[in-house]
Design an enzyme around this catalytic site. Structure first.
Site, PDB file in Angstrom:
ATOM      1  N   LYS A   5      18.088  32.029 -61.604  1.00  0.00           N
ATOM      2  CA  LYS A   5      17.747  30.657 -61.334  1.00  0.00           C
ATOM      3  C   LYS A   5      16.294  30.562 -60.758  1.00  0.00           C
ATOM      4  O   LYS A   5      15.777  29.401 -60.954  1.00  0.00           O
ATOM      5  CB  LYS A   5      18.728  30.052 -60.219  1.00  0.00           C
ATOM      6  CG  LYS A   5      20.114  29.968 -60.778  1.00  0.00           C
ATOM      7  CD  LYS A   5      21.213  29.378 -59.794  1.00  0.00           C
ATOM      8  CE  LYS A   5      22.483  28.904 -60.727  1.00  0.00           C
ATOM      9  NZ  LYS A   5      23.388  30.156 -60.700  1.00  0.00           N
TER      10      LYS A   5
HETATM   11  C1  LIG Z   1      24.256  30.335 -61.816  1.00  0.00           C
HETATM   12  C2  LIG Z   1      24.588  31.536 -62.318  1.00  0.00           C
HETATM   13  C3  LIG Z   1      25.428  31.979 -63.624  1.00  0.00           C
HETATM   14  C4  LIG Z   1      26.146  30.721 -64.446  1.00  0.00           C
HETATM   15  O1  LIG Z   1      25.071  30.034 -64.910  1.00  0.00           O
HETATM   16  P1  LIG Z   1      25.055  28.667 -65.700  1.00  0.00           P
HETATM   17  O2  LIG Z   1      23.762  28.099 -66.256  1.00  0.00           O
HETATM   18  O3  LIG Z   1      25.794  27.736 -64.678  1.00  0.00           O
HETATM   19  O4  LIG Z   1      26.158  28.703 -66.768  1.00  0.00           O
HETATM   20  C5  LIG Z   1      25.545  32.862 -64.032  1.00  0.00           C
HETATM   21  N1  LIG Z   1      25.110  34.241 -63.108  1.00  0.00           N
HETATM   22  C6  LIG Z   1      24.454  34.153 -62.200  1.00  0.00           C
HETATM   23  C7  LIG Z   1      24.222  35.247 -61.312  1.00  0.00           C
HETATM   24  C8  LIG Z   1      24.353  32.826 -61.567  1.00  0.00           C
HETATM   25  O5  LIG Z   1      23.420  32.534 -60.449  1.00  0.00           O
END
Ligand SMILES: *Cc1c(COP(=O)(O)O)cnc(C)c1O
Length: 468
Positions: free
Chosen positions: A112
């Site tokens: 993120k």
């Molecule tokens: C948010 C997150 C996901 C999922 O991602 P999306 O874009 O919501 O599908 C997967 N792995 C981690 C570590 C995350 O923080």
């Protein structure tokens, strides 16, 4: 570039507005009016360029005249200046045709950071241009809040307030938020669940007076700027493995369908992607929907990959919009079904065309642990449980095929040390730059689930009345 809503009843807006807007006023999601496309020669010209240069070429068509070239370049440079790896998103080979794309070298150790850091730069630049401030309010179950706080700390134009469920996130996740000392950052521990936090945030956005006076902005995974920031690493990785002359496949651990939708965007823009594999944990609503055509709520349960413990997979609406030929009436009827009966069905022909490009797999908890253990034995690498869910899905692809398969490694193993230790006996350690995290002082205010107390606190602390 202009943006339209998937539900067809909101005015078109430009990029500068899309950056700070969450849901459209008709409750739909914004999508670009048309897809920018790269020809094969244009893609070839990108190969060998830096992450930052490729980011510029991918993002520019979505932004148009809303930022100058110099402004966009500055945003990209600043966003990725403090990553723990010079390549930003390096590829690591783990098998004869298998790679991991490591997306966890940002400051809070999950993918993120990649999008959030760019979003903060874009928002700050646009705010300065228009001489305004905004107040970000968000709820987090862990990774989003820490990435957002780190990305917006010290911003001159943004104050950020993050609500998390008291006692229900990991110590590392909590400390990544509460140890930030910048005066524009506020962490609120709410006595309740993540859903309670989300409901409080929704109520604040729905309060017109509060929303308008504080210029509220959202940074959750439906934010369009986050999606396109994520499309960039599909380009860098595919080009590194031979695109545009060779196609690649991706396997993506999925919750809100944001990261995998970014891959679909790259494909729409002309990147030769063969399969997009949706990898879920045992909260497998997307896998069930793609197998059966029925999207049906059953209730979320806790897993060792908590950032994917989701049933309302918001960005899936964007995919449906494309596959239903951009017909907002179809989306209204699907989403109406979800709201009223907790389910909707995908038309047979639409499901068939989605399944031509998307495969899916749901990993059980035991499978996830076994993959973490197996990876350590086979490659010496410790991987996090979300990445393991992705690798479990990658293992289901036919093995007689030469197409490279890239699994997105979405978090650093040290962000989920208990699950990794439980699976392997080995405890992953924090990278050097975070080694003192556990000793840093914390700053957090605890609230009961009381909307007006929280609103009062936010209104008192926001700098919105201070001119820039
Ligand atoms: C948010 C997150 C996901 C999922 O991602 P999306 O874009 O919501 O599908 C997967 N792995 C981690 C570590 C995350 O923080």
């Amino acid at each position: 570039m202009r943006y339209i809503s998937t539900r067809g009843k909101a005015p078109e807006i430009g990029f500068a507005e899309v950056v700070t807007t969450g849901l459209a006023p008709d409750m739909g999601l914004y999508v670009p009016k048309d897809w920018p496309r790269f020809s094969e020669p244009q893609l070839s010209q990108l190969s060998g360029k830096s992450y930052q240069d490729i980011a510029f070429s991918v993002l520019q068509p979505f932004i148009g005249d809303d930022l100058s070239s110099g402004e966009l370049k500055g945003c990209i440079e600043r966003a990725y200046a403090n990553f723990g790896h010079e390549a930003v998103a390096p590829l690591v080979q783990i098998g004869s045709r298998a790679w991991l794309l490591e997306l966890f070298h940002g400051p809070t150790l999950a993918f993120k950071d990649v999008a959030m850091r760019l979003l903060s730069q874009l928002m700050d630049t646009i705010n300065k241009r228009t001489a305004r401030r905004v107040t970000i309010i968000g709820a987090t179950s862990g990774d989003t809040g820490s990435a957002a706080i780190d990305a917006f700390r010290g911003s001159a134009t943004v104050d950020i307030f993050i609500l998390y469920p008291h006692g229900r996130i990991s110590e590392i996740q909590r400390r990544q938020m509460t140890s930030v000392a910048d005066s524009n950052v506020y962490t609120l521990a709410v006595e309740g669940t993540f859903d309670d936090c989300q409901a409080l945030v929704k109520a604040m956005f729905a309060d017109c007076h509060f929303n308008e006076t504080l210029n509220l902005a959202g940074v959750n995974s439906i934010n369009w700027a986050r999606i396109i920031a994520q499309s960039v690493y599909y380009f860098t990785s595919a080009l590194a493995l031979g695109a545009p002359t060779r196609a690649v496949s991706y396997c993506v651990p999925t919750g809100n369908f944001g990261n995998i939708f970014a891959g679909y965007v790259a494909k729409c823009m002309g990147l030769p992607i063969r399969d997009l594999l949706v990898a879920t944990n045992s909260n497998n609503i997307l896998d069930r929907a793609l197998q059966s055509g029925e999207y049906k709520i059953r209730g979320v349960h806790h897993t060792i990959s908590p950032s994917m413990d989701i049933e309302i997979s918001s960005n899936f609406e964007r995919l449906l919009f494309e596959y239903y030929g951009r017909d907002p009436e179809k989306i209204l009827s699907c989403m109406g079904g979800l709201r009223d009966h907790g389910s909707f069905s995908i038309d047979h022909e639409v499901l068939c065309s989605i399944r031509k490009e998307f495969a899916s797999h749901a990993a059980t908890e035991a499978e996830t642990r076994a993959v973490i253990q197996l990876m350590l034995e086979k490659t010496g690498l410790l991987i996090d449980p979300h990445t393991a869910v992705g690798l479990a899905a990658a293992a289901t692809l036919p093995s007689d095929d030469a197409t490279p398969i890239i699994t997105l490694a979405t978090a650093h193993p040290a962000k989920f040390p208990d699950a990794v230790e439980d699976a392997t006996g080995a405890r992953p350690s924090l990278p050097e730059r975070l080694a003192d995290l556990l000793g840093r002082p914390e700053r957090v205010v605890t609230f009961s689930r009381n909307l007006s107390d929280i609103q009062k606190y936010i209104a008192q602390n926001s700098r919105i009345k201070v001119s820039l």
